[in-house]
Design an enzyme around this catalytic site. Structure first.
Site, PDB file in Angstrom:
ATOM      1  NE  ARG A  36      -8.979-108.462 -50.467  1.00 18.71           N
ATOM      2  CZ  ARG A  36      -9.176-107.156 -50.373  1.00 18.71           C
ATOM      3  NH1 ARG A  36     -10.368-106.660 -50.513  1.00 18.71           N
ATOM      4  NH2 ARG A  36      -8.169-106.352 -50.137  1.00 18.71           N
ATOM      5  NE  ARG A  80     -14.194-100.107 -46.966  1.00 17.18           N
ATOM      6  CZ  ARG A  80     -13.632-100.922 -47.853  1.00 17.18           C
ATOM      7  NH1 ARG A  80     -14.355-101.593 -48.685  1.00 17.18           N
ATOM      8  NH2 ARG A  80     -12.327-101.070 -47.876  1.00 17.18           N
ATOM      9  CE  LYS A 139      -9.251 -97.702 -48.816  1.00 14.65           C
ATOM     10  NZ  LYS A 139      -8.832 -99.065 -48.427  1.00 14.65           N
ATOM     11  CG  ASN A 140      -5.134 -98.929 -49.831  1.00  7.80           C
ATOM     12  OD1 ASN A 140      -6.060 -98.925 -49.018  1.00  7.80           O
ATOM     13  ND2 ASN A 140      -5.210 -99.514 -51.014  1.00  7.80           N
ATOM     14  CB  CYS A 184     -14.490-109.257 -48.892  1.00  7.79           C
ATOM     15  SG  CYS A 184     -13.215-109.148 -50.136  1.00  7.79           S
ATOM     16  CB  ILE A 229      -5.116-108.497 -58.264  1.00 10.68           C
ATOM     17  CG1 ILE A 229      -4.076-107.793 -59.153  1.00 10.68           C
ATOM     18  CG2 ILE A 229      -4.706-108.447 -56.787  1.00 10.68           C
ATOM     19  CD1 ILE A 229      -2.666-108.299 -59.041  1.00 10.68           C
ATOM     20  CG  ASP A 258      -7.359-100.856 -55.371  1.00  7.03           C
ATOM     21  OD1 ASP A 258      -7.977-101.930 -55.406  1.00  7.03           O
ATOM     22  OD2 ASP A 258      -6.720-100.473 -54.357  1.00  7.03           O
TER      23      ASP A 258
HETATM   24  C1  UD1 Z   1      -4.244-104.238 -50.875  1.00  6.76           C
HETATM   25  C2  UD1 Z   1      -5.024-102.953 -50.929  1.00  6.76           C
HETATM   26  C3  UD1 Z   1      -6.177-103.068 -51.917  1.00  6.76           C
HETATM   27  C4  UD1 Z   1      -5.670-103.531 -53.281  1.00  6.76           C
HETATM   28  C5  UD1 Z   1      -4.793-104.767 -53.151  1.00  6.76           C
HETATM   29  C6  UD1 Z   1      -4.113-105.159 -54.450  1.00  6.76           C
HETATM   30  C7  UD1 Z   1      -4.755-102.035 -48.704  1.00  6.76           C
HETATM   31  C8  UD1 Z   1      -5.368-101.743 -47.376  1.00  6.76           C
HETATM   32  N1  UD1 Z   1      -5.534-102.662 -49.587  1.00  6.76           N
HETATM   33  O1  UD1 Z   1      -5.110-105.259 -50.413  1.00  6.76           O
HETATM   34  O2  UD1 Z   1      -6.816-101.796 -52.045  1.00  6.76           O
HETATM   35  O3  UD1 Z   1      -6.765-103.831 -54.119  1.00  6.76           O
HETATM   36  O4  UD1 Z   1      -3.750-104.540 -52.182  1.00  6.76           O
HETATM   37  O5  UD1 Z   1      -3.361-104.100 -54.944  1.00  6.76           O
HETATM   38  O6  UD1 Z   1      -3.624-101.700 -48.956  1.00  6.76           O
HETATM   39  N2  UD1 Z   1      -3.263-113.348 -51.142  1.00  6.76           N
HETATM   40  C9  UD1 Z   1      -3.116-114.654 -50.732  1.00  6.76           C
HETATM   41  N3  UD1 Z   1      -2.686-114.901 -49.453  1.00  6.76           N
HETATM   42  C10 UD1 Z   1      -2.401-113.890 -48.578  1.00  6.76           C
HETATM   43  C11 UD1 Z   1      -2.555-112.562 -49.014  1.00  6.76           C
HETATM   44  C12 UD1 Z   1      -2.987-112.312 -50.297  1.00  6.76           C
HETATM   45  O7  UD1 Z   1      -3.367-115.578 -51.501  1.00  6.76           O
HETATM   46  O8  UD1 Z   1      -2.012-114.190 -47.445  1.00  6.76           O
HETATM   47  C13 UD1 Z   1      -3.729-113.053 -52.509  1.00  6.76           C
HETATM   48  C14 UD1 Z   1      -5.062-112.321 -52.560  1.00  6.76           C
HETATM   49  O9  UD1 Z   1      -6.151-113.204 -52.491  1.00  6.76           O
HETATM   50  C15 UD1 Z   1      -4.975-111.601 -53.891  1.00  6.76           C
HETATM   51  C16 UD1 Z   1      -3.482-111.263 -53.985  1.00  6.76           C
HETATM   52  O10 UD1 Z   1      -2.813-112.134 -53.085  1.00  6.76           O
HETATM   53  O11 UD1 Z   1      -5.313-112.474 -54.933  1.00  6.76           O
HETATM   54  C17 UD1 Z   1      -3.125-109.843 -53.666  1.00  6.76           C
HETATM   55  O12 UD1 Z   1      -3.735-109.462 -52.448  1.00  6.76           O
HETATM   56  P1  UD1 Z   1      -3.072-108.423 -51.444  1.00  6.76           P
HETATM   57  O13 UD1 Z   1      -1.951-107.715 -52.111  1.00  6.76           O
HETATM   58  O14 UD1 Z   1      -2.788-109.116 -50.163  1.00  6.76           O
HETATM   59  O15 UD1 Z   1      -4.262-107.414 -51.212  1.00  6.76           O
HETATM   60  P2  UD1 Z   1      -4.513-106.626 -49.870  1.00  6.76           P
HETATM   61  O16 UD1 Z   1      -3.227-106.376 -49.202  1.00  6.76           O
HETATM   62  O17 UD1 Z   1      -5.605-107.294 -49.104  1.00  6.76           O
END
Ligand code: UD1
Length: 419
Positions: free
Chosen positions: A121, A396, A22-23, A116, A326, A304
């Site tokens: 996030r 999902r 999915k990701n 969420c 995370i 995950d």
């Molecule tokens: C992606 C995955 C999700 C997985 C996660 C971590 C997809 C669609 N989803 O989510 O399944 O659990 O990676 O491996 O690929 N953060 C910030 N600012 C930002 C962006 C992120 O502070 O602008 C923080 C988040 O709150 C979190 C950390 O960075 O604490 C990592 O998040 P991120 O890698 O962005 O997760 P996703 O990309 O949303």
């Protein structure tokens, strides 16, 4: 609303084939809007999140046709540049259209995702990066409104190696003027998979999969046919199921290189793991040792897989500590596992787990995607009946999970809950 009912206690055995990730599929499908033309994606999992991104693209004038695990997308008539609140609320990964829309249409209007179940996030790193590429970003009425006459290559340092942030910025930068360097980029296999597709389209990306990604902007991209990589989290879920139920499962169509952190930890629990040409075989059955884990960005232990591994530790011999580094709120499955007899104490981002000899079946509620998978695993090992409600969370991200478990010998069925 569907429910899943499980009679636990059967060791699972046999072969299972893992679906596409999915990701990986989500950013690849989003990348198709970078240029007009006909794309074909194979090994796309049949999932609610994939439906969501397809619907989002359809609403923007893109033609989408799904035939089983193959998706044909024609992006020639893309005519809108908006991801509305209703869609982003249902699937946060809708934010992945921001980078490509900005690159192709020079503007994008995407709802802010908001909170969420697993934490705040934010998307500040996506937005900071896009600003550095020259986009004008405004937040208005709950939406990100981004525009740019021309994106220009830039040096971008990410405070955290955000996965979708790295993907968004990579997609925005491929058509920019000049060179972009992403530092402290996420290294997840899905990033390298997206870069592989973009390079096939004519982009010039080097270093994807490492912390420094260099993107030389190109003038034009072309549509491609591509195949989605296997889902390492689904594979990991079956591997844990084998260790947990004292079973013997050959997990086929997976990439063991992507599963090294889990393989290492599972071996420490006492499971026997064999990496073969046709997959990874996991054999449980002996004593389950307690093992500590801390979630980290790839190649560390994936967040995950945290909830699923916690179920294994719930029935292990001794104490273990799971540290979630995370997402701040990713222990919502704990209260449900406690209702099944697990002995878990939470302190901040640490879960202290004292293994118990048995879990007992109970009615439980799924709260997010990976939490739902952990409840299925708990149900598979518990004594008696487990009834899981709100399984739409599971739909999902797992394709036909209960059917796959049933083929491995589990007593599991999906029923339509009474209104
Ligand atoms: C992606 C995955 C999700 C997985 C996660 C971590 C997809 C669609 N989803 O989510 O399944 O659990 O990676 O491996 O690929 N953060 C910030 N600012 C930002 C962006 C992120 O502070 O602008 C923080 C988040 O709150 C979190 C950390 O960075 O604490 C990592 O998040 P991120 O890698 O962005 O997760 P996703 O990309 O949303």
């Amino acid at each position: 609303m569907d429910e899943i009912i499980i009679e636990g206690g059967t060791p699972l055995s046999g072969e299972v084939s893992v679906s596409g990730a999915k990701n990986a599929a989500l950013p690849m499908i989003a990348a198709s809007i970078l240029t007009g033309g006909k794309f074909t994606f194979r090994n796309v999992p049949v999932l609610r999140d994939i439906d969501s991104i397809e619907r989002l693209l359809s609403d923007m004038g893109v033609a989408v046709e799904t035939l089983g695990n193959t998706v044909h997308i024609d992006t020639a008539d893309l005519n809108r540049f908006e991801a509305p609140y209703e869609q982003v609320r249902q699937m946060r990964a809708s934010i992945l259209v921001l980078g490509p829309l900005l690159a192709r249409m020079k503007k994008a209007r995407v709802s802010l995702p908001g909170g969420c179940a697993i934490g705040a996030r934010p998307i500040d790193l996506h937005l900071n990066g896009l600003s550095l590429l020259g986009a004008d970003i405004k937040l208005s009425h709950g939406y990100v409104e981004a525009s740019a006459k021309k994106l220009k290559g830039a040096e971008i340092y990410l405070d955290l190696p955000t996965v979708t942030g790295t993907e968004n910025l990579m997609m925005a930068a491929v058509l920019a003027d000049g060179v972009t360097i992403l530092r402290n980029a996420a290294r997840e296999p899905e990033i390298a998979a997206l870069a592989g597709m973009l390079n096939k389209m004519g982009a010039d990306i080097k270093g994807a999969g490492s912390p420094i990604i260099t993107i030389c902007g190109v003038k034009k991209l072309k549509p491609v046919s591509t195949v989605v990589i296997p889902d390492r989290i689904e594979a990991g879920t079956f591997m844990v199921a084998a260790a947990l139920t004292g079973g013997d499962i050959l997990v086929k169509n997976c990439n063991p290189d992507h599963l090294q952190a889990l393989i290492h930890k599972l071996e420490k629990t006492g499971a026997k793991i064999q990496v073969r040409d046709d997959g990874v075989r996991v054999k449980g059955g002996g004593r389950i040792n307690s093992v500590d884990i801390r979630t980290l960005p790839y190649p560390g232990f994936p967040t995950d897989m945290q909830a699923q591994f916690m179920v294994l530790m719930s029935v292990a011999n001794g104490f273990s500590v799971i540290s979630e580094n995370i997402f701040e709120n990713r222990f919502i499955h704990v209260s449900e596992l406690q209702r099944m007899g697990a002995d878990i104490t939470i302190s901040g981002n640490h879960a202290m787990i004292k293994g118990v000899p048995k879990l007992s079946g109970a009615p439980v509620m799924a709260t997010d995607l990976r939490a739902s998978a952990s409840l299925v695993l708990a149900g598979l090992v518990a004594k008696g009946t487990t009834r899981i409600s709100r399984v739409y969370h599971l739909d999902r991200g797992y394709e036909a999970l209960e059917k796959k478990f049933a083929r491995l010998g589990a007593t599991i069925k999906r029923v339509r809950a009474k209104a």
